[in-house]
Design a protein around this motif. Structure first.
Motif, PDB file in Angstrom:
ATOM      1  N   ILE A  31       0.514  -1.112  -0.124  1.00  0.00           N
ATOM      2  CA  ILE A  31      -0.296   0.203  -0.179  1.00  0.00           C
ATOM      3  C   ILE A  31       0.950   1.283   0.477  1.00  0.00           C
ATOM      4  O   ILE A  31       0.836   2.384  -0.870  1.00  0.00           O
ATOM      5  CB  ILE A  31      -0.845   0.098   1.365  1.00  0.00           C
ATOM      6  N   MET A  32       1.725   1.044   0.611  1.00  0.00           N
ATOM      7  CA  MET A  32       3.084   2.175   1.087  1.00  0.00           C
ATOM      8  C   MET A  32       3.731   2.548  -0.454  1.00  0.00           C
ATOM      9  O   MET A  32       3.629   3.643  -1.372  1.00  0.00           O
ATOM     10  CB  MET A  32       3.669   2.069   1.924  1.00  0.00           C
ATOM     11  N   ALA A  33       3.889   1.407  -1.077  1.00  0.00           N
ATOM     12  CA  ALA A  33       4.537   1.813  -2.059  1.00  0.00           C
ATOM     13  C   ALA A  33       3.415   2.326  -3.396  1.00  0.00           C
ATOM     14  O   ALA A  33       4.130   2.952  -3.983  1.00  0.00           O
ATOM     15  CB  ALA A  33       4.783   0.195  -2.839  1.00  0.00           C
ATOM     16  N   THR A  34       2.083   1.445  -3.104  1.00  0.00           N
ATOM     17  CA  THR A  34       1.798   1.932  -4.507  1.00  0.00           C
ATOM     18  C   THR A  34       0.753   3.676  -3.642  1.00  0.00           C
ATOM     19  O   THR A  34       0.762   4.495  -4.527  1.00  0.00           O
ATOM     20  CB  THR A  34      -0.257   1.595  -4.203  1.00  0.00           C
ATOM     21  N   LEU A  35       1.405   3.940  -3.313  1.00  0.00           N
ATOM     22  CA  LEU A  35       0.877   5.378  -2.676  1.00  0.00           C
ATOM     23  C   LEU A  35       1.906   6.508  -2.592  1.00  0.00           C
ATOM     24  O   LEU A  35       1.961   7.687  -3.406  1.00  0.00           O
ATOM     25  CB  LEU A  35       0.418   5.477  -0.697  1.00  0.00           C
ATOM     26  N   PHE A  36       3.376   5.847  -2.967  1.00  0.00           N
ATOM     27  CA  PHE A  36       4.341   6.430  -2.889  1.00  0.00           C
ATOM     28  C   PHE A  36       4.264   7.026  -4.403  1.00  0.00           C
ATOM     29  O   PHE A  36       3.908   8.310  -5.107  1.00  0.00           O
ATOM     30  CB  PHE A  36       5.957   6.001  -2.287  1.00  0.00           C
ATOM     31  N   VAL A  37       3.437   5.465  -5.529  1.00  0.00           N
ATOM     32  CA  VAL A  37       4.302   6.232  -6.666  1.00  0.00           C
ATOM     33  C   VAL A  37       3.360   7.349  -7.628  1.00  0.00           C
ATOM     34  O   VAL A  37       3.299   7.912  -8.063  1.00  0.00           O
ATOM     35  CB  VAL A  37       4.245   4.773  -7.324  1.00  0.00           C
ATOM     36  N   HIS A  38       1.718   7.530  -6.936  1.00  0.00           N
ATOM     37  CA  HIS A  38       0.655   7.819  -7.000  1.00  0.00           C
ATOM     38  C   HIS A  38       1.457   9.432  -6.718  1.00  0.00           C
ATOM     39  O   HIS A  38       1.087   9.952  -7.023  1.00  0.00           O
ATOM     40  CB  HIS A  38      -0.482   7.820  -5.946  1.00  0.00           C
ATOM     41  N   GLU A  39       1.417   9.357  -5.615  1.00  0.00           N
ATOM     42  CA  GLU A  39       2.228  11.045  -5.110  1.00  0.00           C
ATOM     43  C   GLU A  39       3.300  11.818  -5.559  1.00  0.00           C
ATOM     44  O   GLU A  39       2.604  12.871  -5.708  1.00  0.00           O
ATOM     45  CB  GLU A  39       2.032  10.950  -3.404  1.00  0.00           C
ATOM     46  N   LEU A  40       4.082  10.657  -5.987  1.00  0.00           N
ATOM     47  CA  LEU A  40       5.055  11.140  -7.039  1.00  0.00           C
ATOM     48  C   LEU A  40       5.106  11.808  -8.865  1.00  0.00           C
ATOM     49  O   LEU A  40       4.515  12.850  -9.271  1.00  0.00           O
ATOM     50  CB  LEU A  40       6.291  10.210  -7.105  1.00  0.00           C
ATOM     51  N   LYS A  41       3.795  11.073  -9.081  1.00  0.00           N
ATOM     52  CA  LYS A  41       3.235  11.539 -10.405  1.00  0.00           C
ATOM     53  C   LYS A  41       2.541  12.908  -9.820  1.00  0.00           C
ATOM     54  O   LYS A  41       2.453  13.601 -10.812  1.00  0.00           O
ATOM     55  CB  LYS A  41       2.329  10.901 -10.523  1.00  0.00           C
ATOM     56  N   TYR A  42       2.184  12.973  -9.131  1.00  0.00           N
ATOM     57  CA  TYR A  42       1.079  13.845  -8.630  1.00  0.00           C
ATOM     58  C   TYR A  42       1.413  14.741  -8.311  1.00  0.00           C
ATOM     59  O   TYR A  42       1.088  16.184  -8.667  1.00  0.00           O
ATOM     60  CB  TYR A  42       0.207  13.747  -6.925  1.00  0.00           C
ATOM     61  N   TYR A  43       3.235  15.057  -8.006  1.00  0.00           N
ATOM     62  CA  TYR A  43       4.066  16.564  -7.379  1.00  0.00           C
ATOM     63  C   TYR A  43       4.720  16.384  -8.247  1.00  0.00           C
ATOM     64  O   TYR A  43       5.117  17.914  -9.090  1.00  0.00           O
ATOM     65  CB  TYR A  43       5.005  15.597  -7.113  1.00  0.00           C
ATOM     66  N   LEU A  44       4.917  15.618  -9.715  1.00  0.00           N
ATOM     67  CA  LEU A  44       5.839  16.229 -11.439  1.00  0.00           C
ATOM     68  C   LEU A  44       4.579  16.392 -12.369  1.00  0.00           C
ATOM     69  O   LEU A  44       5.342  16.985 -12.932  1.00  0.00           O
ATOM     70  CB  LEU A  44       6.004  14.391 -11.489  1.00  0.00           C
ATOM     71  N   THR A  45       3.044  16.475 -12.206  1.00  0.00           N
ATOM     72  CA  THR A  45       2.199  16.560 -13.092  1.00  0.00           C
ATOM     73  C   THR A  45       2.157  18.020 -12.913  1.00  0.00           C
ATOM     74  O   THR A  45       1.728  19.003 -11.795  1.00  0.00           O
ATOM     75  CB  THR A  45       0.799  15.655 -12.766  1.00  0.00           C
ATOM     76  N   THR A  46       1.648  18.780 -14.026  1.00  0.00           N
ATOM     77  CA  THR A  46       2.028  20.584 -14.120  1.00  0.00           C
ATOM     78  C   THR A  46       0.656  20.604 -14.003  1.00  0.00           C
ATOM     79  O   THR A  46      -0.121  19.794 -14.790  1.00  0.00           O
ATOM     80  CB  THR A  46       2.242  20.911 -15.170  1.00  0.00           C
ATOM     81  N   TYR A  47       0.062  22.203 -13.276  1.00  0.00           N
ATOM     82  CA  TYR A  47      -1.874  21.965 -13.717  1.00  0.00           C
ATOM     83  C   TYR A  47      -1.768  23.139 -13.639  1.00  0.00           C
ATOM     84  O   TYR A  47      -0.911  24.324 -14.054  1.00  0.00           O
ATOM     85  CB  TYR A  47      -2.093  21.826 -12.187  1.00  0.00           C
ATOM     86  N   THR A  48      -3.076  23.704 -13.857  1.00  0.00           N
ATOM     87  CA  THR A  48      -2.914  25.504 -14.572  1.00  0.00           C
ATOM     88  C   THR A  48      -3.962  26.484 -13.894  1.00  0.00           C
ATOM     89  O   THR A  48      -4.638  25.719 -13.254  1.00  0.00           O
ATOM     90  CB  THR A  48      -3.818  25.187 -15.552  1.00  0.00           C
ATOM     91  N   VAL A  49      -3.877  27.444 -13.877  1.00  0.00           N
ATOM     92  CA  VAL A  49      -4.270  27.937 -12.993  1.00  0.00           C
ATOM     93  C   VAL A  49      -4.928  29.805 -14.429  1.00  0.00           C
ATOM     94  O   VAL A  49      -4.102  29.890 -14.719  1.00  0.00           O
ATOM     95  CB  VAL A  49      -3.161  29.054 -12.131  1.00  0.00           C
ATOM     96  N   HIS A  50      -5.940  29.526 -13.638  1.00  0.00           N
ATOM     97  CA  HIS A  50      -6.591  30.965 -14.864  1.00  0.00           C
ATOM     98  C   HIS A  50      -6.780  31.634 -13.860  1.00  0.00           C
ATOM     99  O   HIS A  50      -6.767  32.000 -13.158  1.00  0.00           O
ATOM    100  CB  HIS A  50      -8.368  30.440 -15.033  1.00  0.00           C
ATOM    101  N   GLN A  51      -6.807  33.196 -14.996  1.00  0.00           N
ATOM    102  CA  GLN A  51      -6.649  34.570 -14.679  1.00  0.00           C
ATOM    103  C   GLN A  51      -6.902  35.149 -15.297  1.00  0.00           C
ATOM    104  O   GLN A  51      -7.795  35.267 -16.925  1.00  0.00           O
ATOM    105  CB  GLN A  51      -5.379  34.878 -13.997  1.00  0.00           C
ATOM    106  N   MET A  52      -8.357  36.558 -14.878  1.00  0.00           N
ATOM    107  CA  MET A  52      -8.870  37.201 -15.923  1.00  0.00           C
ATOM    108  C   MET A  52      -8.749  38.329 -15.845  1.00  0.00           C
ATOM    109  O   MET A  52      -8.571  39.486 -15.004  1.00  0.00           O
ATOM    110  CB  MET A  52     -10.471  37.407 -15.843  1.00  0.00           C
ATOM    111  N   SER A  53      -8.575  39.539 -16.986  1.00  0.00           N
ATOM    112  CA  SER A  53      -8.110  40.961 -16.902  1.00  0.00           C
ATOM    113  C   SER A  53      -9.019  40.921 -18.209  1.00  0.00           C
ATOM    114  O   SER A  53      -8.834  40.767 -19.306  1.00  0.00           O
ATOM    115  CB  SER A  53      -6.711  41.144 -16.853  1.00  0.00           C
ATOM    116  N   VAL A  54      -8.712  42.800 -18.082  1.00  0.00           N
ATOM    117  CA  VAL A  54      -8.860  43.020 -19.412  1.00  0.00           C
ATOM    118  C   VAL A  54      -8.197  43.217 -20.752  1.00  0.00           C
ATOM    119  O   VAL A  54      -7.068  43.183 -20.123  1.00  0.00           O
ATOM    120  CB  VAL A  54      -9.673  44.999 -18.521  1.00  0.00           C
ATOM    121  N   ASP A  55      -9.010  43.040 -21.993  1.00  0.00           N
ATOM    122  CA  ASP A  55      -8.519  42.769 -23.233  1.00  0.00           C
ATOM    123  C   ASP A  55      -7.712  44.415 -23.355  1.00  0.00           C
ATOM    124  O   ASP A  55      -8.652  44.980 -23.669  1.00  0.00           O
ATOM    125  CB  ASP A  55      -9.395  42.050 -24.234  1.00  0.00           C
ATOM    126  N   LEU A  56      -6.770  44.498 -23.516  1.00  0.00           N
ATOM    127  CA  LEU A  56      -5.796  45.530 -23.930  1.00  0.00           C
ATOM    128  C   LEU A  56      -5.325  45.343 -25.013  1.00  0.00           C
ATOM    129  O   LEU A  56      -4.286  46.790 -25.733  1.00  0.00           O
ATOM    130  CB  LEU A  56      -4.667  46.415 -22.632  1.00  0.00           C
TER     131      LEU A  56
END
Length: 350
Positions: A37-62
């Protein structure tokens, strides 16, 4: 009390003597399960850490004074390339096809295979001074700009060629890039480039112009990871009828910032579709309209990575929690086995 004794008293993990430890089969089974179980969770957490995620922001179009690239890839299975034209109109009333436009037309046979190619290098800026085009109205017979005057030899030859192409079920694929001004407007694919009398001679009426189409790709700029263009793969096939298709598009300027800090300027959009059947009383010709408007808001999408400390915190919580749970499970199983052993021993004594 010496320093060593003080340090020993602070030990939170005291060790028992080796001869006091008792190893059991149940403990071995629980240990193996816990390690898996610990080995499986370690691999899952490592993939989660190495995966990028996106942040959305909005502003006025200039942005100002820029062009809007429109990538087109469409197939008209029932219209020969010789009669298909691509026009663009912006909200200022200017009817034009930009000089930087690169559009190709591919002749298709009834099976969809390419049998000829034409590059629309003769598309130049056109300004209509005698009448005004509006975005929400179809072209009527007065809005046709004649490309062929009268019924000369060229016109007769064209009529003959197009009729032959229609008999052979020829179609046309249009692809390329339209560079238009960054203002609201529309572009449309139709037979409006024909002289009204030539079009009448070819089709015998607007109701016989079949604008069935397949949109392979329609976008307003380069693609970025995760983008969804809602019109890609759209197929609209007409049977024994005709009409005008209108796609109302809301364009949202978008900037995608990669993890490398490279910024990609593009656009995403939403769309609403509307179909108007051709009526004999209305003197208009079928077409496929794409009416677009730009949002005043820019969406910025940034790629981000998770911090290493966040990864260590989650890892300690997961592995420590698994170790604690398996330890509790081992104690419960040991006590259960011990209780069962004692009860069986008592029954044997009796």
């Amino acid at each position: 009390m010496g320093v060593k004794q003080v340090l020993k008293s602070l030990d939170a993990f005291p060790r028992a003597e080796e001869h006091l430890l008792q190893k059991t089969r149940s403990g071995a089974v629980v240990s193996i399960i816990g390690l898996a179980i610990m080995a499986t969770l370690f691999v899952h957490e490592l993939k989660y850490y190495l995966t990028t995620y996106t942040v959305h922001q909005m502003s006025v179009d200039l942005k100002r004074g820029e062009t809007l690239p429109i990538h087109i890839n469409m197939t008209f299975p029932s219209l020969p390339c010789e009669v298909v034209s691509v026009d663009a109109i912006d909200m200022s009333g200017k009817h034009e096809v930009d000089l930087d436009t690169n559009i190709w037309k591919l002749r298709l046979n009834r099976d969809g295979h390419i049998i000829g190619t034409e590059y629309l290098s003769d598309l130049v800026e056109k300004e209509h001074t005698h009448h005004k085009h509006e975005e929400d109205k179809d072209h009527n017979e007065n809005s046709h700009k004649p490309h062929i005057h009268g019924f000369g030899q060229d016109a007769e030859k064209m009529v003959t060629n197009v009729k032959k192409a229609l008999e052979n079920w020829e179609g046309c694929r249009i692809y390329g890039v339209l560079d238009v001004q960054r203002v609201a407007g529309n572009f449309h694919v139709s037979v409006h480039g024909l002289n009204i009398f030539v079009a009448q001679q070819i089709f015998g009426g607007a109701s016989h112009v079949n604008v069935s189409h397949i949109i392979h790709d329609l976008s307003f700029g380069p693609k970025y990871p995760g983008i969804h263009n809602p019109l890609d793969g759209t197929s609209r096939i007409l049977h024994e009828t005709s009409g005008t298709f209108k796609y109302y598009i809301k364009i949202v300027p978008t900037e995608y910032s990669y993890i490398s800090k490279e910024v990609l300027a593009t656009n995403q959009f939403s769309v609403t579709e509307y179909y108007v059947p051709i009526k004999d009383a209305v003197k208009s010709w079928p077409a496929v309209y794409f009416l677009y408007d730009l949002s005043p808001i820019t969406v910025t999408i940034k790629e981000e990575t998770r911090s290493f400390l966040h990864f260590i915190t989650r890892l300690c919580a997961v592995l420590g929690g698994t170790f604690a749970v398996t330890g509790m499970l081992d104690r419960w199983m040991y006590r259960l086995m011990e209780a069962l052993t004692k009860s069986s021993s008592r029954s044997l004594v009796r």
